[in-house]
Design an enzyme around this catalytic site. Structure first.
Site, short mmCIF file in Angstrom:
data_model
loop_
_atom_site.label_atom_id
_atom_site.label_comp_id
_atom_site.label_asym_id
_atom_site.label_seq_id
_atom_site.Cartn_x
_atom_site.Cartn_y
_atom_site.Cartn_z
N HIS A 235 -53.60 -31.79 47.08
CA HIS A 235 -53.90 -30.49 47.83
C HIS A 235 -52.96 -30.52 49.22
O HIS A 235 -53.29 -29.70 50.14
CB HIS A 235 -55.32 -30.42 48.49
CG HIS A 235 -56.49 -30.34 47.18
ND1 HIS A 235 -56.33 -29.35 46.34
CD2 HIS A 235 -57.22 -31.03 46.93
CE1 HIS A 235 -57.17 -29.30 45.38
NE2 HIS A 235 -57.85 -30.66 45.75
N ARG A 291 -53.37 -18.48 60.31
CA ARG A 291 -52.34 -18.97 61.08
C ARG A 291 -50.76 -18.82 60.63
O ARG A 291 -50.66 -18.48 59.46
CB ARG A 291 -52.58 -20.46 61.17
CG ARG A 291 -52.51 -21.01 59.88
CD ARG A 291 -52.58 -22.46 59.63
NE ARG A 291 -52.34 -23.18 58.40
CZ ARG A 291 -53.20 -23.19 57.61
NH1 ARG A 291 -54.33 -23.09 57.65
NH2 ARG A 291 -52.82 -23.60 56.03
C1 MV4 Z 1 -59.76 -23.19 42.31
C2 MV4 Z 1 -59.05 -23.72 41.00
C3 MV4 Z 1 -59.43 -23.40 39.59
N1 MV4 Z 1 -60.42 -22.20 39.49
N2 MV4 Z 1 -60.65 -22.08 41.99
C4 MV4 Z 1 -57.82 -25.91 45.56
C5 MV4 Z 1 -57.88 -25.69 46.94
C6 MV4 Z 1 -58.46 -24.43 47.23
N3 MV4 Z 1 -57.82 -23.73 48.09
C7 MV4 Z 1 -58.73 -23.85 46.07
N4 MV4 Z 1 -58.32 -24.67 45.02
C8 MV4 Z 1 -58.53 -24.46 43.58
N5 MV4 Z 1 -59.37 -23.46 43.37
C9 MV4 Z 1 -60.84 -21.65 40.76
N6 MV4 Z 1 -61.67 -20.80 40.65
C10 MV4 Z 1 -58.09 -24.83 41.20
C11 MV4 Z 1 -58.01 -25.22 42.59
C12 MV4 Z 1 -57.00 -26.18 42.74
C13 MV4 Z 1 -55.64 -25.94 43.43
C14 MV4 Z 1 -55.43 -24.86 43.98
C15 MV4 Z 1 -53.89 -24.39 44.58
C16 MV4 Z 1 -52.98 -25.42 44.63
C17 MV4 Z 1 -53.54 -26.48 44.10
C18 MV4 Z 1 -54.53 -26.84 43.45
C19 MV4 Z 1 -54.77 -28.08 42.93
C20 MV4 Z 1 -56.17 -28.23 42.19
C21 MV4 Z 1 -57.01 -27.46 42.13
#
Ligand code: MV4
Length: 451
Positions: A235, A291
């Site tokens: 992340h 931000r």
């Molecule tokens: C998700 C997802 C898959 N499906 N939501 C991770 C951080 C947070 N901001 C939201 N995240 C995610 N939400 C759904 N419905 C996968 C992630 C996620 C991810 C998102 C953005 C960038 C990198 C990531 C790495 C793993 C999981």
């Protein structure tokens, strides 16, 4: 216009804000912990105030000390940078109550977007597409099970008070649900003091695409295109680019219009970023950041706008001087986050920088507070600097980035520069063919412990 701005941050972003102020003829006040007395942000500001001992909780997050620093120096505004107090609505209330201007969004919008359930409901009602899932907080395990059944597995349980990947649990099948639900609740309670959780359909292979917005106090809201931040590890963003290799002009204009219309209705003020997952041509809102973001320079390089100057002008009540039709995305930009860490184990590597040479030339920008002889303290994040490159095309940008990485010298500590030199050779990266899992997948396959 403000006469004096206090910069409530450290490192490269404190320098970035100082630069904007100096160009506008505004005097600056740096704050610092005792560990940062010799920092470049302290040297470059007009004045400085020590606000506490090394731990951020006692210095860069020390609200009474920061307000006192404002009063002692007569600063009329505070720029929070990113991290620290930048998304703390309580801090904004206190700053405002002291007659000081907070250079950023209104406290109510920060509060709204900090509650991920309320934020999702609000933007959905304003017409922004969201991930299918529970309407609000999950009341019970049986409600969670019913939702998952109706949407189909896999699903993701997220904490209302979370964000940025903290407090998420993926559930692949009904048998995993009871434990995942109770663990997610308990972890949310322990981490954030709030056990509210919600559920979303799990998107398997999306990209992370975020839309930069900017809004003045006269109701004008513009979007400045997107950034593709799919290349992340745990992340943490590693490489960001604008425009996204996955979007065309029509897709950009469409999501941009949806976002600006929604934020106009919301009465949003200042800069903000609306984060989406993008899969099979569809956008799904996940969070909004109220931000200035670490990766804002890639947007600056493709739009030619100074986002920090615009933040300061907006906080002072000025009109945005351009219209949406004046915002042109020109060329391509990539940012590499240069961290003080081992390029293979990712273990932090604080200590003394013995040699430092920032690359230069056309289309090359290095935002860093580092210098030869600087000692990186162990108390804060490991960002040493951001190498940001611009080119007329993505290909020119990549060629320039390869050259700039070869020119960059940071001696005495370990850095992740070798990782970028590897990444820039990978066919998927050269083709822009990556999603949010690409980097972790790549790292898992990399020869362990190499070179
Ligand atoms: C998700 C997802 C898959 N499906 N939501 C991770 C951080 C947070 N901001 C939201 N995240 C995610 N939400 C759904 N419905 C996968 C992630 C996620 C991810 C998102 C953005 C960038 C990198 C990531 C790495 C793993 C999981």
């Amino acid at each position: 216009m403000f006469e004096k701005v206090l910069i409530a941050n450290r490192g490269e972003i404190a320098l970035r804000v100082n630069r904007a102020c100096k160009e506008m003829g505004i005097a600056t006040v740096a704050i610092h912990s005792t560990a940062d007395a010799d920092s470049m942000h302290v040297r470059l500001a007009d004045e400085s105030v020590c606000v506490g001992p090394p731990p951020a909780s006692q210095s860069y997050l020390n609200i009474p000390a920061i307000i006192s620093a404002c009063e002692i120096t007569g600063a009329d505004a505070i720029h929070p940078g990113y991290g620290f107090l930048s998304e703390n609505a309580h801090f904004v209330d206190i700053v405002t109550a002291h007659g000081i201007t907070f250079i950023g969004p209104e406290a109510d919008h920060i509060r709204l977007m900090g509650d991920k359930i309320a934020a999702k409901q609000a933007v959905k009602s304003l017409g922004i597409p969201t991930v299918p899932g529970s309407e609000g907080a999950l009341a019970s395990e049986s409600e969670a099970a019913d939702f998952a059944e109706s949407m189909g597995y896999p699903v993701l349980i997220k904490a209302a008070a979370g964000g940025g990947g903290r407090g998420m649990k993926m559930v692949r099948s009904p048998s995993e649900l009871p434990l995942a639900f109770s663990t997610a609740r308990a972890e949310a309670k322990a981490a954030f003091g709030d056990d509210a959780v919600y559920m979303e359909k799990y998107l398997e292979r999306p990209r992370h695409i975020e839309i930069q917005v900017i809004a003045d106090s006269h109701g004008k809201v513009l979007h400045l295109g997107e950034r593709d931040c799919s290349l992340q590890r745990r992340h943490q963003k590693v490489w960001e680019e604008a425009p996204s290799p996955a979007l065309n002009v029509e897709a950009r204009n469409q999501i941009g219009k949806t976002v600006t219309q929604a934020l106009t209705k919301l009465g949003y003020l200042g800069v903000g970023t609306v984060e989406f997952l993008y899969e099979q041509g569809q956008f799904f809102f996940i969070e909004m950041n109220t931000r200035l973001q670490v990766e804002h320079p890639v947007t600056e390089l493709v739009t030619g706008l100074d986002l920090v100057r615009e933040q300061i002008r907006i906080a002072d009540g000025s009109h945005l001087e351009l219209d949406q039709s004046d915002v042109v995305i020109a060329g391509h930009s990539i940012e590499c986050r240069i961290n003080a860490e081992n390029a293979f184990t990712f273990q932090a590597s604080p200590g003394k920088i013995t040699d430092f040479h920032a690359p230069g030339g056309l289309g090359v920008r290095m935002d860093s507070a580092a210098y030869a002889g600087y000692r990186i303290p162990p108390y804060y994040d490991s960002l040493v600097g951001k190498l940001i490159v611009h080119g007329k095309s993505r290909n020119e940008c990549l060629m320039r980035l390869r050259r700039a990485l070869d020119e960059l010298v940071i001696g005495g500590i370990e850095t992740n520069i070798p990782l970028f030199q590897e990444l820039i050779k990978q066919p998927d990266i050269l083709d822009g063919e990556y999603n949010i899992h690409w980097l972790e997948h790549y790292l898992a396959r990399r020869s362990p412990g190499a070179p």
